[in-house]
Design a protein around this motif. Structure first.
Motif, PDB file in Angstrom:
ATOM      1  N   LYS A 123       0.838  -1.195   0.000  1.00  0.00           N
ATOM      2  CA  LYS A 123       0.000   0.000   0.000  1.00  0.00           C
ATOM      3  C   LYS A 123       0.879   1.253   0.000  1.00  0.00           C
ATOM      4  N   VAL A 125       0.829   5.838  -1.495  1.00  0.00           N
ATOM      5  CA  VAL A 125       0.056   7.020  -1.888  1.00  0.00           C
ATOM      6  C   VAL A 125       0.628   7.554  -3.188  1.00  0.00           C
ATOM      7  N   GLU A 159      -4.182  10.062  -4.251  1.00  0.00           N
ATOM      8  CA  GLU A 159      -5.004   9.035  -3.631  1.00  0.00           C
ATOM      9  C   GLU A 159      -4.143   7.895  -3.091  1.00  0.00           C
ATOM     10  N   GLU A 160      -4.712   7.204  -2.119  1.00  0.00           N
ATOM     11  CA  GLU A 160      -4.096   6.001  -1.576  1.00  0.00           C
ATOM     12  C   GLU A 160      -4.301   4.862  -2.565  1.00  0.00           C
TER      13      GLU A 160
END
Length: 666
Positions: A123, A125, A159-160
């Motif tokens: 994950k 950004v 956005e992530e």
């Protein structure tokens, strides 16, 4: 799933994006895939051909919003247009996958989880530029924030995302290309891929949070999958990945992915990396073909030069469309589309070539031998038989095998020329009244018919309907497409076989009249509610001859639109100031219409209903906010609103009473 001892061959078209209706470019790829599938079946393979529709992503979400419908309803409509087109063109894929199917979610989740378990998904950004059209982040936009791929303006986003470690696969990808130099074809495209991968590679965002129309990310419902991760996985979903292990083990990996050159990076870089990360087998070959150009420009909706296959198929027949697409463009290169080239090929190659040879041969046998195949003389005309030797036939199959379709057809047409010359030299018609020459007459016509039989089988992957018609005229049982190409040899036509009825296969057409018909039908497809002339009815799937039957009046459209959609159409009152015929087009008039603040030039297909001088001074209604487009080289900036009367003539829509020029209808 039935068992088979045949070797398998699994090929795919791109999974077509549903942001617009299918056009000639989609048709080209699918016709090529269908040709490969037919060829491989005739070589003894258990073939599965997959096509389908890619239905997620921001472009679809926005297009659906503009149309005033939900994304699923919008995707359903466009996906059905693809299905209906392939049905009309008698293309029957073994699998039609939609990325909105439940099995697709299962497959995408499985592929990603395997990659994540192996440490290749994390994950992060992202902040930067994003191209909606290409559905990708742009790390290095061109001046003005333009996408380097499509030259459209990008959007700034933050956005992530979940990321895929694409950078970890640089060495493995380069090794793949170097150890398998034909894995990406043609060579020019392989070089482009190599240059990109040496770039170096950056990690790839594989999720989005700014849209909701997509496959949901497992265990994190804020995210949906990046549209390409989703779409590419559909090649596996279509043969049972995560759903039918027996089918999956039988058909994966794909033997061939056919793609357009504009999406090669996704298939030749991202896709093998996704599969490597999940420890899944790689496809065996990626082949990127070129673009169809119109007046040396890429066909595109924004340029207003999109060409559609239906007018060609409905006017000249399905096989004429197939032949032109496969013969005109060297596979892997760009090709220029023109109606003049299409009609020249049709008359020269199909009507005067194959069609004329078939007609002459079958008609003479019907006339001189009561429609029965005459006796064969094995020793007769060895030079002719040498032209159909096993080596010569294998050379044609080698072209097919290498996807050199244009060259394969060129060699087949060489055989047609050989037979034509043979008949001209031998003059069988001059022997018909001499009983002493009857055996020789039979030998000549047997050879012509046998050569025609071989040609019908060789051409069957490209011309399945015309080949079958010839096959039946020669009195052969079954289908020409069921014959073995690898066993094809001279001498298979049996003497004494009753033949079928002679019939024209490709009648000659008038180029000017046929071009105008095709052009009018193109306009009707682009503007389906503004037809001013009757359409041509589609011939049956097996027909190859042109048909021109006026269509009945269309029923009222059941589609409901909101007032906001209607308000987008800018219709205004105007007065015709001048009109003249468009040179070289019997149905088109160039009309100058005064709409108050300007005089608009409009090209309208009403020349058969109105003389130019009769239009001057008439009050008309025109649509003013259509994108400009050219008809016969003349730019049109709007559309005259008209209806079709019971006699097939155009009836102009006007207004009662006096209103100023430029008044808007509402």
């Amino acid at each position: 799933m039935p068992t088979t001892t045949k070797p398998k061959y699994y090929l795919t078209t791109p999974i077509y994006y549903v942001n617009a209706r299918p056009h000639l470019g989609h048709t080209y790829t699918t016709v090529v895939a269908d040709t490969v599938a037919r060829y491989k079946r005739m070589c003894g393979y258990d073939v599965v051909m997959l096509t389908g529709t890619d239905e997620h992503g921001q472009k679809v979400e926005r297009a659906a919003k503009e149309a005033g419908v939900k994304p699923q309803a919008y995707a359903d409509r466009i996906s059905n247009e693809y299905r209906n087109l392939w049905k009309e063109l008698d293309i029957h894929p073994d699998r039609f996958i939609r990325t909105t199917e439940p099995q697709q979610v299962t497959a995408v989740h499985r592929l990603m989880r395997q990659a994540k378990a192996n440490g290749y998904v994390y994950k992060g950004v992202y902040e930067g530029n994003y191209c909606v059209y290409d559905e990708m982040y742009v790390d290095e936009p061109l001046p003005g924030g333009l996408c380097p791929e499509c030259k459209r303006v990008t959007e700034h986003v933050r956005e992530e995302n979940y990321y895929f470690k694409l950078s970890a696969f640089q060495d493995r990808l380069l090794k793949l290309y170097e150890e398998n130099p034909e894995w990406v074809q043609p060579e020019s495209r392989r070089n482009e891929v190599l240059a990109f991968v040496r770039g170096p590679l950056r990690d790839l965002s594989v999720s989005r949070t700014t849209i909701k129309w997509g496959v949901p990310w497992p265990d994190d419902d804020k995210h949906v999958f990046y549209v390409w991760y989703d779409a590419l996985t559909s090649y596996m979903t279509g043969v049972g990945y995560g759903d039918d292990e027996l089918q999956w083990e039988r058909y994966w990996p794909a033997d061939l992915h056919l793609v357009g050159k504009e999406i090669l990076r996704f298939h030749a870089v991202y896709w093998p990396a996704f599969l490597m990360a999940a420890n899944e087998p790689l496809p065996k070959k990626i082949f990127a073909h070129g673009w169809w150009l119109f007046a040396d420009e890429k066909m595109s909706k924004s340029r207003g030069n999109m060409q559609y296959p239906q007018p060609i198929a409905r006017t000249l027949g399905i096989d004429a469309l197939r032949y032109f697409l496969v013969r005109e463009m060297v596979f892997g290169q760009d090709g220029n589309f023109s109606r003049d080239a299409l009609l020249t090929r049709y008359n020269a190659d199909l009507a005067n070539g194959l069609g004329n040879l078939a007609s002459r041969t079958v008609t003479m046998i019907a006339k001189y031998f009561e429609a029965t195949v005459p006796a064969r003389n094995v020793a007769a005309d060895p030079e002719l038989q040498a032209s159909f030797s096993k080596e010569k036939l294998q050379a044609i199959l080698d072209h097919y095998e290498k996807f050199q379709f244009s060259q394969a057809l060129e060699r087949i047409w060489d055989l047609i020329s050989v037979l034509d010359k043979y008949l001209v030299v031998q003059k069988p018609w001059s022997l018909a009244d001499d009983q002493a020459q009857r055996a020789r007459l039979g030998e000549i016509l047997y050879n012509a018919a046998e050569g025609l039989r071989v040609i019908a089988v060789l051409a069957s992957p490209v011309l399945p309907h015309a080949s079958q018609t010839i096959w039946q005229q020669l009195g052969q049982r079954g289908s020409s497409s069921d014959q073995s190409l690898t066993d094809l040899a001279w001498g298979g036509l049996r003497a004494g076989t009753p033949m079928g009825e002679p019939a024209a296969i490709f009648p000659r057409v008038d180029k000017k009249e046929t071009s105008e018909r095709i052009e009018t039908m193109e306009e009707e497809i682009r503007n389906p509610n503004a037809s001013t002339a009757p359409s041509a009815a589609a011939p049956s799937a097996t027909a190859a001859a042109p048909a021109a039957v006026p269509a009945a009046a269309a029923p009222a459209s059941p589609v409901k639109i909101g007032i906001e959609d209607f308000a987008k159409v800018d219709m205004r009152v105007g007065v015709v100031k001048a009109a003249e015929k468009v040179q070289g087009a019997d149905k088109l008039l160039k009309v100058m219409v005064d709409i108050g603040d300007e005089v608009r030039q409009i090209v309208s297909g009403i020349a058969e209903s109105f003389a130019p001088e009769d239009l001057v001074g008439k009050t008309v209604v025109i649509v003013t906010n259509l994108a400009p487009r050219k008809l016969r080289g003349v730019e049109s900036n709007g559309m005259i609103v008209a209806a079709t009367g019971p006699d097939g003539k155009a009836v102009l829509i006007t207004v009662a009473g006096e209103v100023p020029n430029g008044t808007r209808l509402k």
